[in-house]
Design a protein around this motif. Structure first.
Motif, PDB file in Angstrom:
ATOM      1  N   PRO A  85      -0.324  -8.362   3.128  1.00 61.00           N
ATOM      2  CA  PRO A  85      -1.347  -8.264   4.175  1.00 61.00           C
ATOM      3  C   PRO A  85      -1.428  -6.856   4.768  1.00 61.00           C
ATOM      4  O   PRO A  85      -1.083  -6.628   5.931  1.00 61.00           O
ATOM      5  N   VAL A  86      -1.864  -5.898   3.977  1.00 56.25           N
ATOM      6  CA  VAL A  86      -1.833  -4.508   4.406  1.00 56.25           C
ATOM      7  C   VAL A  86      -2.833  -4.214   5.520  1.00 56.25           C
ATOM      8  O   VAL A  86      -2.662  -3.258   6.277  1.00 56.25           O
ATOM      9  N   GLU A  87      -3.887  -5.026   5.655  1.00 58.46           N
ATOM     10  CA  GLU A  87      -4.913  -4.747   6.653  1.00 58.46           C
ATOM     11  C   GLU A  87      -4.566  -5.314   8.035  1.00 58.46           C
ATOM     12  O   GLU A  87      -5.255  -5.038   9.010  1.00 58.46           O
ATOM     13  N   ARG A  88      -3.520  -6.103   8.120  1.00 55.33           N
ATOM     14  CA  ARG A  88      -3.154  -6.729   9.403  1.00 55.33           C
ATOM     15  C   ARG A  88      -2.227  -5.813  10.203  1.00 55.33           C
ATOM     16  O   ARG A  88      -1.553  -4.951   9.638  1.00 55.33           O
ATOM     17  N   PRO A  89      -2.169  -6.034  11.525  1.00 49.55           N
ATOM     18  CA  PRO A  89      -1.235  -5.239  12.362  1.00 49.55           C
ATOM     19  C   PRO A  89       0.196  -5.762  12.258  1.00 49.55           C
ATOM     20  O   PRO A  89       0.822  -6.123  13.252  1.00 49.55           O
ATOM     21  N   GLU A  90       0.703  -5.824  11.042  1.00 47.47           N
ATOM     22  CA  GLU A  90       2.053  -6.313  10.774  1.00 47.47           C
ATOM     23  C   GLU A  90       2.730  -5.359   9.803  1.00 47.47           C
ATOM     24  O   GLU A  90       2.076  -4.755   8.944  1.00 47.47           O
ATOM     25  N   GLY A  91       4.036  -5.240   9.933  1.00 55.85           N
ATOM     26  CA  GLY A  91       4.776  -4.333   9.063  1.00 55.85           C
ATOM     27  C   GLY A  91       5.072  -4.955   7.717  1.00 55.85           C
ATOM     28  O   GLY A  91       5.550  -6.086   7.626  1.00 55.85           O
ATOM     29  N   THR A  92       4.759  -4.247   6.648  1.00 60.14           N
ATOM     30  CA  THR A  92       5.113  -4.656   5.288  1.00 60.14           C
ATOM     31  C   THR A  92       5.752  -3.464   4.596  1.00 60.14           C
ATOM     32  O   THR A  92       5.282  -2.336   4.718  1.00 60.14           O
ATOM     33  N   MET A  93       6.816  -3.724   3.858  1.00 56.67           N
ATOM     34  CA  MET A  93       7.537  -2.661   3.168  1.00 56.67           C
ATOM     35  C   MET A  93       7.424  -2.870   1.669  1.00 56.67           C
ATOM     36  O   MET A  93       7.596  -3.989   1.172  1.00 56.67           O
ATOM     37  N   ILE A  94       7.114  -1.788   0.960  1.00 56.57           N
ATOM     38  CA  ILE A  94       6.945  -1.872  -0.487  1.00 56.57           C
ATOM     39  C   ILE A  94       7.703  -0.728  -1.140  1.00 56.57           C
ATOM     40  O   ILE A  94       7.791   0.373  -0.592  1.00 56.57           O
ATOM     41  N   ILE A  95       8.274  -1.024  -2.311  1.00 57.62           N
ATOM     42  CA  ILE A  95       8.977  -0.022  -3.100  1.00 57.62           C
ATOM     43  C   ILE A  95       8.342  -0.001  -4.479  1.00 57.62           C
ATOM     44  O   ILE A  95       8.341  -1.015  -5.181  1.00 57.62           O
ATOM     45  N   VAL A  96       7.778   1.133  -4.864  1.00 58.07           N
ATOM     46  CA  VAL A  96       7.173   1.305  -6.184  1.00 58.07           C
ATOM     47  C   VAL A  96       8.184   2.015  -7.073  1.00 58.07           C
ATOM     48  O   VAL A  96       8.455   3.208  -6.898  1.00 58.07           O
ATOM     49  N   CYS A  97       8.763   1.283  -8.000  1.00 60.88           N
ATOM     50  CA  CYS A  97       9.814   1.813  -8.876  1.00 60.88           C
ATOM     51  C   CYS A  97       9.172   2.281 -10.178  1.00 60.88           C
ATOM     52  O   CYS A  97       8.908   1.472 -11.072  1.00 60.88           O
ATOM     53  N   GLY A  98       8.899   3.565 -10.283  1.00 59.30           N
ATOM     54  CA  GLY A  98       8.264   4.120 -11.465  1.00 59.30           C
ATOM     55  C   GLY A  98       9.264   4.680 -12.446  1.00 59.30           C
ATOM     56  O   GLY A  98      10.483   4.562 -12.279  1.00 59.30           O
ATOM     57  N   ALA A  99       8.736   5.331 -13.492  1.00 57.74           N
ATOM     58  CA  ALA A  99       9.604   5.897 -14.519  1.00 57.74           C
ATOM     59  C   ALA A  99      10.278   7.171 -14.039  1.00 57.74           C
ATOM     60  O   ALA A  99      11.446   7.419 -14.350  1.00 57.74           O
ATOM     61  N   ALA A 100       9.545   7.997 -13.277  1.00 60.73           N
ATOM     62  CA  ALA A 100      10.094   9.286 -12.853  1.00 60.73           C
ATOM     63  C   ALA A 100      10.402   9.344 -11.365  1.00 60.73           C
ATOM     64  O   ALA A 100      11.240  10.143 -10.943  1.00 60.73           O
ATOM     65  N   THR A 101       9.722   8.537 -10.549  1.00 59.08           N
ATOM     66  CA  THR A 101       9.931   8.571  -9.103  1.00 59.08           C
ATOM     67  C   THR A 101       9.979   7.158  -8.541  1.00 59.08           C
ATOM     68  O   THR A 101       9.508   6.204  -9.160  1.00 59.08           O
ATOM     69  N   THR A 102      10.550   7.059  -7.353  1.00 61.06           N
ATOM     70  CA  THR A 102      10.540   5.816  -6.582  1.00 61.06           C
ATOM     71  C   THR A 102       9.891   6.114  -5.237  1.00 61.06           C
ATOM     72  O   THR A 102      10.317   7.044  -4.541  1.00 61.06           O
ATOM     73  N   GLN A 103       8.863   5.340  -4.893  1.00 59.19           N
ATOM     74  CA  GLN A 103       8.138   5.544  -3.643  1.00 59.19           C
ATOM     75  C   GLN A 103       8.405   4.368  -2.712  1.00 59.19           C
ATOM     76  O   GLN A 103       8.315   3.215  -3.128  1.00 59.19           O
ATOM     77  N   ILE A 104       8.729   4.682  -1.468  1.00 58.57           N
ATOM     78  CA  ILE A 104       9.079   3.673  -0.466  1.00 58.57           C
ATOM     79  C   ILE A 104       8.169   3.876   0.736  1.00 58.57           C
ATOM     80  O   ILE A 104       7.957   5.013   1.176  1.00 58.57           O
ATOM     81  N   ALA A 105       7.620   2.789   1.272  1.00 56.15           N
ATOM     82  CA  ALA A 105       6.710   2.934   2.412  1.00 56.15           C
ATOM     83  C   ALA A 105       6.695   1.675   3.253  1.00 56.15           C
ATOM     84  O   ALA A 105       6.960   0.569   2.771  1.00 56.15           O
ATOM     85  N   VAL A 106       6.370   1.878   4.531  1.00 52.63           N
ATOM     86  CA  VAL A 106       6.066   0.787   5.454  1.00 52.63           C
ATOM     87  C   VAL A 106       4.581   0.903   5.796  1.00 52.63           C
ATOM     88  O   VAL A 106       4.109   1.970   6.201  1.00 52.63           O
ATOM     89  N   LEU A 107       3.843  -0.188   5.610  1.00 48.24           N
ATOM     90  CA  LEU A 107       2.400  -0.199   5.808  1.00 48.24           C
ATOM     91  C   LEU A 107       2.026  -1.073   6.988  1.00 48.24           C
ATOM     92  O   LEU A 107       2.691  -2.073   7.281  1.00 48.24           O
ATOM     93  N   SER A 108       0.940  -0.697   7.655  1.00 48.36           N
ATOM     94  CA  SER A 108       0.384  -1.503   8.738  1.00 48.36           C
ATOM     95  C   SER A 108      -1.054  -1.060   8.984  1.00 48.36           C
ATOM     96  O   SER A 108      -1.357   0.143   8.918  1.00 48.36           O
ATOM     97  N   LEU A 109      -1.942  -2.011   9.231  1.00 44.02           N
ATOM     98  CA  LEU A 109      -3.357  -1.724   9.493  1.00 44.02           C
ATOM     99  C   LEU A 109      -3.997  -0.900   8.376  1.00 44.02           C
ATOM    100  O   LEU A 109      -4.804  -0.004   8.621  1.00 44.02           O
ATOM    101  N   GLY A 110      -3.638  -1.205   7.138  1.00 47.77           N
ATOM    102  CA  GLY A 110      -4.250  -0.551   5.999  1.00 47.77           C
ATOM    103  C   GLY A 110      -3.831   0.878   5.781  1.00 47.77           C
ATOM    104  O   GLY A 110      -4.456   1.583   4.971  1.00 47.77           O
TER     105      GLY A 110
END
Length: 345
Positions: free
Chosen positions: A151-176
């Motif tokens: 629910p990235v568009e809601r005013p709530e915290g969501t955490m995602i980790i994108v584990c790629g081949a060369a890099t790992t991206q970590i983020a907390v999303l809220s309100l899109g």
């Protein structure tokens, strides 16, 4: 988001150029390309011999005048001309003719978090070379979050980790939008390198290039978890003699070798949480962390993060294609933005 949803709805195709695989989503047709980001070139003539799966199988098996190239590294195009040639062959002549009929072809592409202007321009130039009149760039973190129905568009915290081949991206999303994020130069390739070095140093064994992936070196099922088998047999080439040899490898030692580069991912998670507002961190305690990307399927990786953070960790249903599916959902208008009405005075 990087661009508005209205702009993305006008796009006709979405491209996820990854270091490991290239994926293309066409509006109305779905996912049409999912192939390795590899191209085999004849260095004498400059002719393109093979792309995708066939070029991947050629790795380590070619004569000296044939070179297998990877035009994408860490989600960034490093060879625009080769990336364009690879994409043309992956898409195919029939689909290219269909796309050329569009009066003003628009495309969307994923870009890594905090990609510099040069990397963004390389992505744009690659798609412009395919005939796109306009290219919209979307952060990979947001596209992946949409692709796994967070629910990235809601005013709530969501955490995602994108584990790629060369890099790992970590983020907390809220309100899109991205509240706080971190990109770490550790991915599936670093894990492969750790396994190769372990076998070379402790067993004097060199693995074939096609057998480097930890998931493909006979560590089947739960082999990399504490409850898996104690040892497994691996075939390779003896460093000293050059002859074929097989050894029994202690899976606990392999697990330790793999976990060593992954400690950088734990440090990145800690930094993101420290920079995140307390209210959003409280949301994460209930909602947990979602893992996407091909390296998220590494056995025991999710349990390692679970033990280190103390919060639930989930792997997306189709983690390898979440980013391009998220872009496709935006193209087809399946994502509804949160409407904020200004308060009248």
């Amino acid at each position: 988001m990087t661009v508005s949803l209205e702009q993305l709805r006008r796009c006709h195709l979405a491209v996820d150029l990854g270091a490991a695989r290239t994926r293309v989503f066409v509006k109305g047709a779905g996912l049409v390309v999912d192939e390795p980001s590899a191209a085999a070139v004849n260095t004498r003539t400059g002719a393109l011999i093979a792309v995708g799966e066939l070029a991947e199988r050629m790795t380590g098996r070619t004569p000296d005048y044939i070179r297998v190239m990877r035009p994408v590294s860490g989600g960034t195009v490093i060879d625009i001309d080769m990336a364009q040639r690879m994409l043309r062959h992956l898409i195919g002549e029939k689909l290219r003719r269909t796309l050329r009929r569009k009066p003003r072809l628009r495309a969307a592409a994923c870009t890594p978090h905090d990609a510099d202007p040069l990397a963004q321009r390389a992505a744009v130039e690659t798609l412009v070379g395919l005939g796109a009149r306009r290219v919209e760039l979307v952060d990979t973190l947001i596209a992946a979050a949409v692709g796994c129905d967070l629910p990235v568009e809601r005013p709530e915290g969501t955490m995602i980790i994108v584990c790629g081949a060369a890099t790992t991206q970590i983020a907390v999303l809220s309100l899109g939008s991205i509240v706080t994020a971190e990109r770490i130069p550790v991915g599936g390739d670093a894990i492969d390198h750790a396994v190769v070095q372990h076998l070379r140093q402790h067993h004097e064994l060199m693995l074939p290039s096609q057998s480097v992936r930890p998931l493909q070196i006979a560590l089947s099922g739960n082999g990399l978890t504490p409850h898996g088998p104690e040892s497994t047999e691996i075939h390779g080439r003896d460093v000293a003699t050059g002859l074929a040899r097989s050894v029994h490898v202690d899976t606990a030692a392999v697990r330790h070798a793999i976990h060593t580069p992954l400690t950088a991912v734990l440090d990145g998670i800690g930094k993101v949480l420290r920079d995140c507002p307390p209210d959003l961190v409280a949301d994460l305690a209930d909602r947990g962390i979602t893992m996407v990307g091909g390296s998220a399927l590494l056995p025991g990786f999710d349990q390692m993060l679970r033990d280190a953070t103390g919060v639930p960790v989930y792997i997306a249903e189709r983690p390898d294609i979440c980013a391009v599916l998220g872009l496709g959902a935006m193209l087809e208008g399946k994502v509804q933005p949160l409407t904020l009405t200004p308060v009248a005075r």
